[in-house]
Motif scaffolding. Structure first.
Motif, mmCIF file in Angstrom:
data_model
loop_
_atom_site.group_PDB
_atom_site.id
_atom_site.type_symbol
_atom_site.label_atom_id
_atom_site.label_comp_id
_atom_site.label_asym_id
_atom_site.label_seq_id
_atom_site.Cartn_x
_atom_site.Cartn_y
_atom_site.Cartn_z
ATOM 1 N N ASN A 135 0.811 -1.223 0.000
ATOM 2 C CA ASN A 135 0.000 0.000 0.000
ATOM 3 C C ASN A 135 0.846 1.276 0.000
ATOM 4 O O ASN A 135 0.298 2.373 0.165
ATOM 5 C CB ASN A 135 -0.932 0.013 1.218
ATOM 6 C CG ASN A 135 -1.982 -1.073 1.143
ATOM 7 O OD1 ASN A 135 -2.504 -1.394 0.070
ATOM 8 N ND2 ASN A 135 -2.307 -1.664 2.287
ATOM 9 N N LEU A 138 -0.180 4.150 -2.461
ATOM 10 C CA LEU A 138 -1.423 4.807 -2.043
ATOM 11 C C LEU A 138 -1.162 5.764 -0.882
ATOM 12 O O LEU A 138 -1.608 6.917 -0.897
ATOM 13 C CB LEU A 138 -2.451 3.759 -1.633
ATOM 14 C CG LEU A 138 -3.069 2.926 -2.761
ATOM 15 C CD1 LEU A 138 -3.747 1.680 -2.200
ATOM 16 C CD2 LEU A 138 -4.072 3.763 -3.559
ATOM 17 N N LEU A 142 -1.528 9.915 -0.884
ATOM 18 C CA LEU A 142 -2.454 10.552 0.057
ATOM 19 C C LEU A 142 -1.741 11.624 0.874
ATOM 20 O O LEU A 142 -2.265 12.722 1.083
ATOM 21 C CB LEU A 142 -3.073 9.499 0.977
ATOM 22 C CG LEU A 142 -4.151 8.606 0.352
ATOM 23 C CD1 LEU A 142 -4.469 7.422 1.274
ATOM 24 C CD2 LEU A 142 -5.418 9.394 0.067
ATOM 25 N N TYR A 188 -11.932 2.222 2.118
ATOM 26 C CA TYR A 188 -10.511 1.919 1.975
ATOM 27 C C TYR A 188 -9.655 3.171 2.171
ATOM 28 O O TYR A 188 -8.599 3.116 2.822
ATOM 29 C CB TYR A 188 -10.235 1.312 0.607
ATOM 30 C CG TYR A 188 -10.938 -0.002 0.359
ATOM 31 C CD1 TYR A 188 -11.006 -0.986 1.342
ATOM 32 C CD2 TYR A 188 -11.548 -0.266 -0.871
ATOM 33 C CE1 TYR A 188 -11.656 -2.188 1.109
ATOM 34 C CE2 TYR A 188 -12.190 -1.470 -1.118
ATOM 35 C CZ TYR A 188 -12.237 -2.433 -0.120
ATOM 36 O OH TYR A 188 -12.875 -3.624 -0.357
ATOM 37 N N PHE A 189 -10.094 4.295 1.609
ATOM 38 C CA PHE A 189 -9.330 5.527 1.784
ATOM 39 C C PHE A 189 -9.337 5.979 3.241
ATOM 40 O O PHE A 189 -8.321 6.470 3.742
ATOM 41 C CB PHE A 189 -9.877 6.627 0.874
ATOM 42 C CG PHE A 189 -9.494 6.477 -0.572
ATOM 43 C CD1 PHE A 189 -8.160 6.372 -0.951
ATOM 44 C CD2 PHE A 189 -10.456 6.434 -1.566
ATOM 45 C CE1 PHE A 189 -7.799 6.221 -2.277
ATOM 46 C CE2 PHE A 189 -10.106 6.291 -2.895
ATOM 47 C CZ PHE A 189 -8.776 6.179 -3.259
ATOM 48 N N LEU A 192 -6.771 3.862 5.012
ATOM 49 C CA LEU A 192 -5.407 4.288 4.690
ATOM 50 C C LEU A 192 -5.026 5.573 5.413
ATOM 51 O O LEU A 192 -3.886 5.750 5.845
ATOM 52 C CB LEU A 192 -5.274 4.476 3.176
ATOM 53 C CG LEU A 192 -5.288 3.194 2.339
ATOM 54 C CD1 LEU A 192 -5.523 3.523 0.864
ATOM 55 C CD2 LEU A 192 -3.984 2.429 2.502
ATOM 56 N N THR A 199 -5.699 -1.978 7.177
ATOM 57 C CA THR A 199 -6.579 -1.812 6.030
ATOM 58 C C THR A 199 -7.080 -3.149 5.506
ATOM 59 O O THR A 199 -6.384 -4.169 5.574
ATOM 60 C CB THR A 199 -5.866 -1.050 4.902
ATOM 61 O OG1 THR A 199 -6.732 -0.916 3.792
ATOM 62 C CG2 THR A 199 -4.617 -1.790 4.457
ATOM 63 N N ARG A 207 -6.330 -2.305 -5.407
ATOM 64 C CA ARG A 207 -5.297 -1.272 -5.228
ATOM 65 C C ARG A 207 -5.092 -0.477 -6.505
ATOM 66 O O ARG A 207 -4.923 0.737 -6.478
ATOM 67 C CB ARG A 207 -3.975 -1.911 -4.797
ATOM 68 C CG ARG A 207 -3.969 -2.413 -3.377
ATOM 69 C CD ARG A 207 -2.602 -2.886 -2.931
ATOM 70 N NE ARG A 207 -2.731 -3.469 -1.611
ATOM 71 C CZ ARG A 207 -2.998 -4.745 -1.379
ATOM 72 N NH1 ARG A 207 -3.128 -5.578 -2.409
ATOM 73 N NH2 ARG A 207 -3.121 -5.179 -0.151
ATOM 74 N N ARG A 208 -5.123 -1.162 -7.627
ATOM 75 C CA ARG A 208 -4.958 -0.491 -8.909
ATOM 76 C C ARG A 208 -6.106 0.492 -9.153
ATOM 77 O O ARG A 208 -5.892 1.615 -9.599
ATOM 78 C CB ARG A 208 -4.901 -1.540 -10.013
ATOM 79 C CG ARG A 208 -4.333 -1.041 -11.340
ATOM 80 C CD ARG A 208 -5.424 -0.604 -12.259
ATOM 81 N NE ARG A 208 -4.869 -0.229 -13.555
ATOM 82 C CZ ARG A 208 -5.359 0.726 -14.294
ATOM 83 N NH1 ARG A 208 -6.380 1.433 -13.884
ATOM 84 N NH2 ARG A 208 -4.820 1.019 -15.464
ATOM 85 N N LEU A 210 -7.917 1.932 -6.793
ATOM 86 C CA LEU A 210 -7.748 3.032 -5.836
ATOM 87 C C LEU A 210 -6.700 4.020 -6.326
ATOM 88 O O LEU A 210 -6.871 5.244 -6.192
ATOM 89 C CB LEU A 210 -7.365 2.477 -4.467
ATOM 90 C CG LEU A 210 -8.441 1.665 -3.732
ATOM 91 C CD1 LEU A 210 -7.843 0.995 -2.505
ATOM 92 C CD2 LEU A 210 -9.616 2.529 -3.343
ATOM 93 N N LEU A 211 -5.612 3.510 -6.899
ATOM 94 C CA LEU A 211 -4.601 4.400 -7.464
ATOM 95 C C LEU A 211 -5.172 5.229 -8.604
ATOM 96 O O LEU A 211 -4.866 6.421 -8.735
ATOM 97 C CB LEU A 211 -3.402 3.586 -7.963
ATOM 98 C CG LEU A 211 -2.422 3.100 -6.905
ATOM 99 C CD1 LEU A 211 -1.414 2.134 -7.512
ATOM 100 C CD2 LEU A 211 -1.690 4.279 -6.254
ATOM 101 N N LEU A 214 -7.150 8.003 -7.164
ATOM 102 C CA LEU A 214 -6.253 9.027 -6.618
ATOM 103 C C LEU A 214 -5.639 9.881 -7.724
ATOM 104 O O LEU A 214 -5.526 11.112 -7.584
ATOM 105 C CB LEU A 214 -5.138 8.360 -5.803
ATOM 106 C CG LEU A 214 -5.297 8.363 -4.288
ATOM 107 C CD1 LEU A 214 -4.146 7.613 -3.635
ATOM 108 C CD2 LEU A 214 -5.381 9.778 -3.739
#
Length: 240
Positions: A135, A138, A142, A188-189, A192, A199, A207-208, A210-211, A214
């Motif tokens: 992670n 991420l 952030l 999830y955010f 994190l 998490t 994860r991909r 979420l990236l 972002l």
């Protein structure tokens, strides 16, 4: 006039037969571009390795004349050698991705010690970390957002903005199922931001995504950020 400063390599371009133009985030002068002669020659070997993404350097550099943007390095050496980052596929893929984001997101040509310390300490910690690195990208993005002036206080604050703006070319997700999942991504955010050690992100595919969310958030706050091409490469590594 010469200055001595630490720096973090962002990217480089090949120049003529054996030289490069390297972009470095320096401790004293922010983003700077330097001409480095002869580092792509066969002898002495290995000098080009000093300019791989996120390498930490000690530099002696010529200060550009007023109105000039490109100058030369008088001296350079590795400040703190990496133990694992260049040698592990996952870590080197993360480094490539983050260096591309930083190259496009960090533009100021002036001293910003809090930002430099964040970059320096985060990269060294990542290099030393043996477990729980999945992670890191991420968490890095952030926290970086706060240093760039658009920090994130909650998962809802992030996903609400992304949902309102909609997708963009190269953002990595569409207006279909992924957008409907933004409410799920809130959790999830939040984890994190407030409890990264516990998490519940289930796998690399999430994860991909979420990236990608972002990066879309960054695009909303940084004009001209554009597509992050290495996200696709990192996505393949995360999914592997």
């Amino acid at each position: 006039m010469l200055i001595k400063t630490r720096g973090l390599v962002l990217s480089y371009l090949k120049y003529r037969e054996s030289s490069i133009i390297v972009r470095v985030y320096t401790e004293q002068r922010g983003v700077q571009s330097y001409l480095v002669n002869g580092v792509r020659r066969a002898k002495p070997p290995g000098r080009i390795a000093l300019f791989q993404p996120l390498t930490l350097l000690e530099l002696v550099a010529y200060v550009p004349r007023q109105g000039g943007s490109l100058t030369r390095l008088a001296e350079f050496r590795c400040a703190e050698p990496f133990r694992s980052l260049p040698y592990e596929v996952h870590k080197s893929s993360v480094a490539l991705f983050l260096s591309e984001v930083l190259s496009k997101a960090v533009r100021e040509e002036e001293e910003n010690l809090p930002l430099f310390r964040f970059l320096h300490d985060s990269i060294l910690a990542f290099d030393e970390q043996d477990a729980g690195t999945e992670n890191f990208a991420l968490l890095f993005l952030l926290h970086l957002a706060g240093y760039l002036g658009f920090g994130i206080s909650s998962g809802a604050a992030l996903t609400d903005q992304v949902a309102l703006a909609g997708p963009a070319t190269g953002s990595g997700f569409s207006s279909g199922p992924a957008t409907l999942r933004l409410r799920e991504f809130e959790q999830y955010f939040d984890e994190l931001l407030h409890a990264p050690a516990t998490t519940s992100i289930p796998n690399g595919q999430v994860r991909r995504e979420l990236l990608a969310v972002l990066i879309r958030y960054y695009q909303l706050h940084l004009e001209g950020l554009g597509e992050i091409k290495s996200l696709e490469i990192l996505g393949q590594v995360l999914a592997g």
